[in-house]
Design a protein around this motif. Structure first.
Motif, mmCIF file in Angstrom:
data_model
loop_
_atom_site.group_PDB
_atom_site.id
_atom_site.type_symbol
_atom_site.label_atom_id
_atom_site.label_comp_id
_atom_site.label_asym_id
_atom_site.label_seq_id
_atom_site.Cartn_x
_atom_site.Cartn_y
_atom_site.Cartn_z
ATOM 1 N N ALA A 171 0.859 -1.183 0.000
ATOM 2 C CA ALA A 171 0.000 0.000 0.000
ATOM 3 C C ALA A 171 0.896 1.235 0.000
ATOM 4 N N VAL A 172 0.647 2.145 -0.928
ATOM 5 C CA VAL A 172 1.505 3.318 -1.099
ATOM 6 C C VAL A 172 0.650 4.574 -1.043
ATOM 7 N N TYR A 173 1.043 5.530 -0.192
ATOM 8 C CA TYR A 173 0.329 6.796 -0.055
ATOM 9 C C TYR A 173 1.349 7.932 -0.029
ATOM 10 N N GLY A 174 0.924 9.087 -0.502
ATOM 11 C CA GLY A 174 1.813 10.236 -0.441
ATOM 12 C C GLY A 174 1.719 11.100 -1.668
ATOM 13 N N ARG A 175 2.836 11.761 -1.964
ATOM 14 C CA ARG A 175 2.850 12.656 -3.118
ATOM 15 C C ARG A 175 4.264 12.780 -3.667
ATOM 16 N N ILE A 176 4.323 13.068 -4.978
ATOM 17 C CA ILE A 176 5.570 13.496 -5.602
ATOM 18 C C ILE A 176 5.334 14.910 -6.091
ATOM 19 N N ALA A 218 2.566 16.923 7.822
ATOM 20 C CA ALA A 218 1.137 16.838 8.141
ATOM 21 C C ALA A 218 0.790 15.451 8.674
ATOM 22 N N VAL A 219 1.354 14.414 8.058
ATOM 23 C CA VAL A 219 1.151 13.052 8.562
ATOM 24 C C VAL A 219 1.626 12.943 9.997
ATOM 25 N N PRO A 262 -6.913 4.741 9.748
ATOM 26 C CA PRO A 262 -6.467 3.849 8.669
ATOM 27 C C PRO A 262 -5.628 4.613 7.655
ATOM 28 N N PRO A 263 -4.668 3.952 7.018
ATOM 29 C CA PRO A 263 -3.730 4.662 6.130
ATOM 30 C C PRO A 263 -4.400 5.554 5.093
ATOM 31 N N GLU A 264 -5.470 5.078 4.469
ATOM 32 C CA GLU A 264 -6.117 5.892 3.443
ATOM 33 C C GLU A 264 -6.695 7.177 4.030
ATOM 34 N N GLN A 265 -7.307 7.066 5.222
ATOM 35 C CA GLN A 265 -7.840 8.269 5.878
ATOM 36 C C GLN A 265 -6.713 9.196 6.314
ATOM 37 N N LEU A 266 -5.636 8.621 6.815
ATOM 38 C CA LEU A 266 -4.482 9.432 7.215
ATOM 39 C C LEU A 266 -3.951 10.213 6.016
ATOM 40 N N HIS A 326 -6.431 13.076 5.154
ATOM 41 C CA HIS A 326 -6.350 14.192 6.106
ATOM 42 C C HIS A 326 -5.075 15.011 5.882
ATOM 43 N N ALA A 327 -3.958 14.327 5.643
ATOM 44 C CA ALA A 327 -2.699 15.033 5.419
ATOM 45 C C ALA A 327 -2.747 15.837 4.130
ATOM 46 N N SER A 328 -3.293 15.257 3.074
ATOM 47 C CA SER A 328 -3.388 15.960 1.796
ATOM 48 C C SER A 328 -4.261 17.196 1.914
#
Length: 408
Positions: free
Chosen positions: A149-154, A171-172, A183-187, A190-192
């Motif tokens: 599972a990969v979350y974040g931004r470039i 923010a995370v 849960p990771p997707e919600q985290l 929220h950070a985004s």
């Protein structure tokens, strides 16, 4: 079963640094290990500005071999090696010429995590790309490993002579410091949401597709336009006579009234590679002239609202960003969005949303209040039609416009 957390923050020392990666570590380190991992207990491994890729590999391999859930937080910048043109995570000693030897190949991360059980590995990434890598990401997804599972931004390169802040990862960390781990997707969501206009230009990373890869930016279609040749769409009456030496990727051509000379391709090789090379050498005017030539040729061959022509317009918008010209970049992205809408594309089409998001981001980078006021109403009008997927975008534009009215 205890979890494992790997905190990796890396960026080059000196003028090659695009992001202050290490600044996020104190914030992450203040989060209890169990909250970072989402398990009752966890072991945390921290790597701050490591020097050697082999040392990072050793820690990564040990973390990947640990039983139980693994959470990896990576902050830094991506660069391509010159031989294979593969993405690497730049380390402290990395320079453009030494990427192959001093940076961490991204595929090492993928390979070390490859044998882990599905559903046990989560990556949070906050990465910046240099201009060459940002161009590469137009056509290539960042492969972070199947079943992860990969979350974040470039993010795109920051403005010239500035160092970006890893706002997404901070923010995370700030959310996790509350002691609650959603849960990771919600985290991620929220950070985004906390990034505001800063995040509108980003390539957003979410859970991987079936191939284990995060998607490349959909609107870009490099290579779809055949490089013009003397028997292709280029005509002497429109573009003048090409004069190019053997091995010279550029040629000087008579371009007509108002622009007596322009730098254009010699009709061979990959124009995107030539553009990237020009940007890397700080020849921003040459890079834009090359893209403008292809834009004009594509418009002549396929029509000004064609995907082929709009691709090169998008390239020119990014080139303006690389050159630090936020006004021109914003104006160009606004033109792309308007052209797509006028062609009948819906407001929620990926290409339309991306164009408006990036216009919004570049508008926020304009330092001159007068120029920002000039472009603000057009952006607000587009935002009313294309609200995007981030809540409050139109309200942000209107609020900023009100503030600009009070400035000189």
């Amino acid at each position: 079963m205890p979890g494992t957390v790997l905190l990796l923050a890396a960026s080059p020392v000196g003028k090659g640094c695009l992001v202050d990666a290490a600044s996020v570590l104190p914030v992450l380190a203040a989060v209890p290990p169990a909250v970072l991992s989402g398990t009752d207990t966890a072991n945390v491994v921290e790597l701050a500005d490591p020097l050697e890729p082999q040392a990072v590999l050793t820690r990564l391999r040990a973390a990947a071999a640990a039983p139980g859930p693994l959470t990896v937080f990576v902050t830094g910048q991506l660069q391509l090696d010159r031989r294979q043109r593969l993405p690497h995570l730049a380390l402290a000693r990395t320079t453009p010429a030494s990427v192959r030897y001093t940076a961490l190949p991204w595929h090492w991360i993928r390979e070390e995590l490859r044998l882990r059980s599905p559903g046990t590995t989560t990556l949070f990434l906050d990465l910046r790309a240099d201009p060459e890598t940002w161009e590469w990401l137009r056509a290539n997804p960042l492969d972070s490993g199947r079943n992860n599972a990969v979350y974040g931004r470039i993010g795109p390169p920051p403005a010239r002579r500035t160092v970006a802040v890893p706002s997404y990862m901070k923010a995370v960390a700030t959310i996790l410091r509350s002691g609650h781990r959603p849960p990771p997707e919600q985290l991620h969501q929220h950070a985004s949401a906390r990034l505001g206009a800063e995040g509108y230009a980003d390539l957003v990373l979410t859970a991987p597709d079936a191939a284990g890869r995060t998607a490349a930016p959909p609107p870009y279609r490099p290579g779809t336009t055949r490089p013009p040749t003397q028997d292709g769409p280029m005509h002497a009456e429109a573009y003048g006579v090409v004069s190019a030496g053997v091995g010279d990727p550029y040629a000087v051509v008579s371009a007509g009234v108002g622009d007596p000379y322009a730098v254009v391709p010699a009709g061979v090789g990959d124009p995107h590679a030539a553009i990237s090379a020009a940007v890397a050498a700080d020849r921003h005017a040459d890079a834009d002239a090359l893209a403008a030539y292809h834009e004009q040729a594509a418009a002549h061959a396929h029509g000004p609202a064609s995907e082929e022509a709009l691709h090169w317009t998008e390239v020119r918008a990014d080139l303006a960003m690389f050159a630090g010209d936020s006004v021109r970049s914003c104006r160009t992205w606004l033109a792309v969005a308007t052209a797509r809408l006028s062609a009948g594309q819906p407001a929620d089409a990926v290409g339309v949303e991306t164009a408006v998001d990036r216009a919004h981001h570049q508008w926020g980078q304009i330092g001159d209040p007068v120029r920002a006021r000039e472009l603000g109403p057009a952006l607000a009008e587009l935002r009313s039609r294309v609200p995007g997927r981030r809540q409050g975008a139109l309200d942000h534009v209107r609020r900023q416009l009100r503030q600009l009215q009070t400035q000189g």
